[in-house]
Scaffold this motif. Sequence first.
Motif, PDB file in Angstrom:
ATOM      1  N   TYR A  27       0.788  -1.230   0.000  1.00 34.17           N
ATOM      2  CA  TYR A  27       0.000   0.000   0.000  1.00 34.17           C
ATOM      3  C   TYR A  27       0.824   1.286   0.000  1.00 34.17           C
ATOM      4  CZ  TYR A  27      -3.896  -3.081   0.924  1.00 34.17           C
ATOM      5  OH  TYR A  27      -4.839  -4.070   0.830  1.00 34.17           O
ATOM      6  N   PRO A  29       2.309   4.616  -1.104  1.00 34.64           N
ATOM      7  CA  PRO A  29       1.753   5.561  -2.082  1.00 34.64           C
ATOM      8  C   PRO A  29       2.489   5.593  -3.417  1.00 34.64           C
ATOM      9  CG  PRO A  29       1.993   6.622   0.055  1.00 34.64           C
ATOM     10  CD  PRO A  29       2.614   5.272   0.172  1.00 34.64           C
ATOM     11  N   LYS A  33      -1.624   2.109  -7.096  1.00 35.33           N
ATOM     12  CA  LYS A  33      -2.358   2.940  -8.041  1.00 35.33           C
ATOM     13  C   LYS A  33      -3.721   3.272  -7.460  1.00 35.33           C
ATOM     14  CE  LYS A  33       0.484   2.158 -11.682  1.00 35.33           C
ATOM     15  NZ  LYS A  33       1.777   2.615 -11.301  1.00 35.33           N
ATOM     16  N   GLY A  34      -4.052   4.545  -7.423  1.00 35.02           N
ATOM     17  CA  GLY A  34      -5.348   4.944  -6.897  1.00 35.02           C
ATOM     18  C   GLY A  34      -5.292   5.212  -5.405  1.00 35.02           C
ATOM     19  N   GLN A  35      -6.457   5.212  -4.795  1.00 37.43           N
ATOM     20  CA  GLN A  35      -6.582   5.481  -3.363  1.00 37.43           C
ATOM     21  C   GLN A  35      -6.449   4.179  -2.573  1.00 37.43           C
ATOM     22  OE1 GLN A  35      -6.747   8.416  -2.032  1.00 37.43           O
ATOM     23  NE2 GLN A  35      -7.042   7.778   0.063  1.00 37.43           N
ATOM     24  N   PRO A  36      -5.390   4.029  -1.770  1.00 38.08           N
ATOM     25  CA  PRO A  36      -5.229   2.794  -0.996  1.00 38.08           C
ATOM     26  C   PRO A  36      -6.289   2.695   0.099  1.00 38.08           C
ATOM     27  CG  PRO A  36      -3.545   4.366  -0.386  1.00 38.08           C
ATOM     28  CD  PRO A  36      -4.300   4.965  -1.539  1.00 38.08           C
ATOM     29  N   PRO A  37      -6.749   1.479   0.401  1.00 37.79           N
ATOM     30  CA  PRO A  37      -7.745   1.301   1.451  1.00 37.79           C
ATOM     31  C   PRO A  37      -7.180   1.560   2.853  1.00 37.79           C
ATOM     32  CG  PRO A  37      -7.056  -0.808   0.604  1.00 37.79           C
ATOM     33  CD  PRO A  37      -6.411   0.238  -0.252  1.00 37.79           C
ATOM     34  N   LYS A  39      -4.210   3.837   4.964  1.00 34.19           N
ATOM     35  CA  LYS A  39      -3.246   4.933   4.893  1.00 34.19           C
ATOM     36  C   LYS A  39      -1.954   4.522   5.588  1.00 34.19           C
ATOM     37  CE  LYS A  39      -6.639   8.571   4.633  1.00 34.19           C
ATOM     38  NZ  LYS A  39      -7.117   9.839   5.164  1.00 34.19           N
TER      39      LYS A  39
END
Length: 65
Positions: A27, A29, A33-37, A39
């Motif tokens: 995960y 950044p 790709k995209g918004q990780p579930p 943080k």
Amino acid sequence: YYRLLGVDQTASTATIKRAYKELAKKYHPDKFKGQPPVKMEELNRAHEVLTDPDLRKKYDMYGKD
């Protein structure tokens, strides 16, 4: 935090570190790709709390708050 890292409450420190490393790679950044579930701040805090014996004891007694 245990659920976030995918380990049992009785997991050893080595198991927690291994789970953290796998999730951090997955995960991060720069790689995801995209918004990780999840943080990275949450993963870092979970790793910090569960690998420190004093913080882990307090977390087990009182929870996240």
